[in-house]
Design an enzyme around this catalytic site. Structure first.
Site, PDB file in Angstrom:
ATOM      1  N   ASP A  11      83.222  36.350  55.551  1.00  0.00           N
ATOM      2  CA  ASP A  11      84.174  36.272  54.247  1.00  0.00           C
ATOM      3  C   ASP A  11      84.643  37.732  53.935  1.00  0.00           C
ATOM      4  OD1 ASP A  11      85.702  35.812  51.887  1.00  0.00           O
ATOM      5  OD2 ASP A  11      83.938  35.745  50.510  1.00  0.00           O
ATOM      6  N   THR A  17      88.048  34.067  52.833  1.00  0.00           N
ATOM      7  CA  THR A  17      87.995  32.694  52.073  1.00  0.00           C
ATOM      8  C   THR A  17      87.455  32.824  50.690  1.00  0.00           C
ATOM      9  OG1 THR A  17      85.803  32.859  53.334  1.00  0.00           O
ATOM     10  CG2 THR A  17      86.787  31.329  54.162  1.00  0.00           C
ATOM     11  N   LYS A  45      81.401  37.917  45.604  1.00  0.00           N
ATOM     12  CA  LYS A  45      81.430  38.232  47.323  1.00  0.00           C
ATOM     13  C   LYS A  45      80.019  38.813  47.741  1.00  0.00           C
ATOM     14  CE  LYS A  45      86.288  39.408  47.654  1.00  0.00           C
ATOM     15  NZ  LYS A  45      87.282  40.277  47.665  1.00  0.00           N
ATOM     16  N   SER A 114      76.266  36.257  58.129  1.00  0.00           N
ATOM     17  CA  SER A 114      76.994  35.947  56.974  1.00  0.00           C
ATOM     18  C   SER A 114      76.015  35.174  55.921  1.00  0.00           C
ATOM     19  CB  SER A 114      78.017  34.882  57.269  1.00  0.00           C
ATOM     20  OG  SER A 114      78.583  34.440  56.125  1.00  0.00           O
ATOM     21  N   ALA A 115      76.481  35.252  54.683  1.00  0.00           N
ATOM     22  CA  ALA A 115      75.615  34.584  53.773  1.00  0.00           C
ATOM     23  C   ALA A 115      75.892  32.910  53.537  1.00  0.00           C
ATOM     24  CB  ALA A 115      75.779  35.141  52.297  1.00  0.00           C
ATOM     25  N   LYS A 145      71.445  39.401  50.882  1.00  0.00           N
ATOM     26  CA  LYS A 145      71.868  40.855  51.021  1.00  0.00           C
ATOM     27  C   LYS A 145      71.722  41.154  49.574  1.00  0.00           C
ATOM     28  CE  LYS A 145      75.325  39.663  54.360  1.00  0.00           C
ATOM     29  NZ  LYS A 145      76.793  39.328  54.688  1.00  0.00           N
ATOM     30  N   ASP A 170      82.384  43.917  53.594  1.00  0.00           N
ATOM     31  CA  ASP A 170      83.196  44.137  52.884  1.00  0.00           C
ATOM     32  C   ASP A 170      82.553  44.303  51.526  1.00  0.00           C
ATOM     33  OD1 ASP A 170      82.619  41.416  52.548  1.00  0.00           O
ATOM     34  OD2 ASP A 170      84.387  41.379  51.121  1.00  0.00           O
TER      35      ASP A 170
HETATM   36  P1  B16 Z   1      78.758  29.313  50.974  1.00  0.00           P
HETATM   37  P2  B16 Z   1      80.005  36.200  53.567  1.00  0.00           P
HETATM   38  C1  B16 Z   1      79.786  34.799  51.577  1.00  0.00           C
HETATM   39  O1  B16 Z   1      80.219  35.042  52.803  1.00  0.00           O
HETATM   40  C2  B16 Z   1      80.874  34.739  50.210  1.00  0.00           C
HETATM   41  O2  B16 Z   1      81.127  36.216  50.361  1.00  0.00           O
HETATM   42  C3  B16 Z   1      80.375  34.422  48.959  1.00  0.00           C
HETATM   43  O3  B16 Z   1      81.521  34.517  47.945  1.00  0.00           O
HETATM   44  C4  B16 Z   1      79.583  33.040  48.938  1.00  0.00           C
HETATM   45  O4  B16 Z   1      79.058  32.332  47.788  1.00  0.00           O
HETATM   46  C5  B16 Z   1      78.496  33.092  50.204  1.00  0.00           C
HETATM   47  O5  B16 Z   1      79.150  33.348  51.321  1.00  0.00           O
HETATM   48  C6  B16 Z   1      77.806  31.633  50.441  1.00  0.00           C
HETATM   49  O6  B16 Z   1      79.035  30.793  50.909  1.00  0.00           O
HETATM   50  O7  B16 Z   1      78.881  28.513  49.724  1.00  0.00           O
HETATM   51  O8  B16 Z   1      80.078  28.894  52.239  1.00  0.00           O
HETATM   52  O9  B16 Z   1      77.464  29.024  51.391  1.00  0.00           O
HETATM   53  O10 B16 Z   1      80.680  37.610  52.786  1.00  0.00           O
HETATM   54  O11 B16 Z   1      78.432  36.602  53.463  1.00  0.00           O
HETATM   55  O12 B16 Z   1      80.492  35.816  54.767  1.00  0.00           O
HETATM   56 MG    MG Z   2      81.755  39.446  52.954  1.00  0.00          MG
END
Ligand code: B16
Ligand code: MG
Length: 221
Positions: A11, A17, A45, A114-115, A145, A170
């Site tokens: 994201d 997203t 984010k 990614s989170a 993170k 980001d």
């Molecule tokens: P989900 P990233 C993160 O994605 C988002 O930046 C963050 O806003 C979101 O709460 C988190 O993933 C969890 O996402 O609800 O889809 O499990 O930037 O780490 O790719």
């Molecule tokens: Mg991100």
């Protein structure tokens, strides 16, 4: 030449997203009588889903039961997934495919870090999953993170030493995680905000092939 591992956040780096997270969180906050702004969304984010809801409740000075917390998390994710289901490759951020293909052509390794627990679904929707040798997301990590866990697992899955990995991120927490993992950190966004990164680019259109080639040949990286 030593092989390098390129680890991409999702994201804000590959797709935006955040706008869908915003709509879903705003709807949820408003249903609880809590106002929720784009500025507050910025602070979510890179933050996990659980921590995001905790923060919204803190901002609204609201306490709820554990059951309601779980229900709200499910509701939010269901609404978010409705937006995700409409995504296609037109939502890939500019020049992401060029950068991925340049790295692939040089026979280097690529991971996602990614989170998000929805990362695999999103990569499928935008038809990018095949470009990744490893995917590490919110379903694989226990520490969020700025803990380096997500990137260290990514390096391990690529079989590349952390000091030979390069992270594109980001969020401030993500840059701190990359630095803590002893990787090269590349911020995608505002230099003022991402000042802890080794390099910052506004977006991938500003990152030319020379820069990528230098990352490949730099023996210290
Ligand atoms: P989900 P990233 C993160 O994605 C988002 O930046 C963050 O806003 C979101 O709460 C988190 O993933 C969890 O996402 O609800 O889809 O499990 O930037 O780490 O790719
Ligand atoms: Mg991100």
């Amino acid at each position: 030449m030593t092989k390098k591992g390129f680890i991409f956040d999702l994201d804000g780096v590959i797709v935006d997203t955040a706008k869908y997270h915003f709509l879903a969180w705003q709807n949820l906050a408003n249903s609880l009588g809590i106002s929720f702004t784009e500025e507050q969304n910025e602070q979510l984010k890179g933050v996990s889903r659980v921590r995001s809801l905790e923060k919204i409740l803190e901002w609204g000075n609201k306490t709820i039961s554990e059951e309601e917390f779980t229900r709200l998390m499910t509701d939010k994710n269901e609404e978010y997934l409705k937006y995700i289901s409409k995504m296609d490759d037109s939502e890939i951020l500019p020049d992401v495919v060029r950068v991925l293909d340049t790295i692939i052509k040089k026979d280097q390794m690529i991971a996602l870090g990614s989170a998000s627990k929805n990362a695999r679904v999103i990569l499928d929707k935008v038809a990018l999953r095949d470009k990744f040798h490893a995917i590490v997301d919110g379903t694989n990590v226990t520490k969020a993170k700025p803990d380096p866990e997500v990137f260290l697992i990514g390096a391990k899955e690529l079989n590349i030493a952390p000091e030979h990995c390069i992270v594109f991120e980001d969020s401030v927490a993500g840059i701190q995680a990359a630095n803590a993992a002893n990787m090269i950190s590349i911020g995608i966004g505002e230099a003022k905000i991402l000042h802890e990164a080794d390099y910052v680019f506004k977006d991938f259109t500003e990152m030319n092939d020379d820069f990528l080639n230098n990352l490949l040949t730099n023996q210290n990286a």
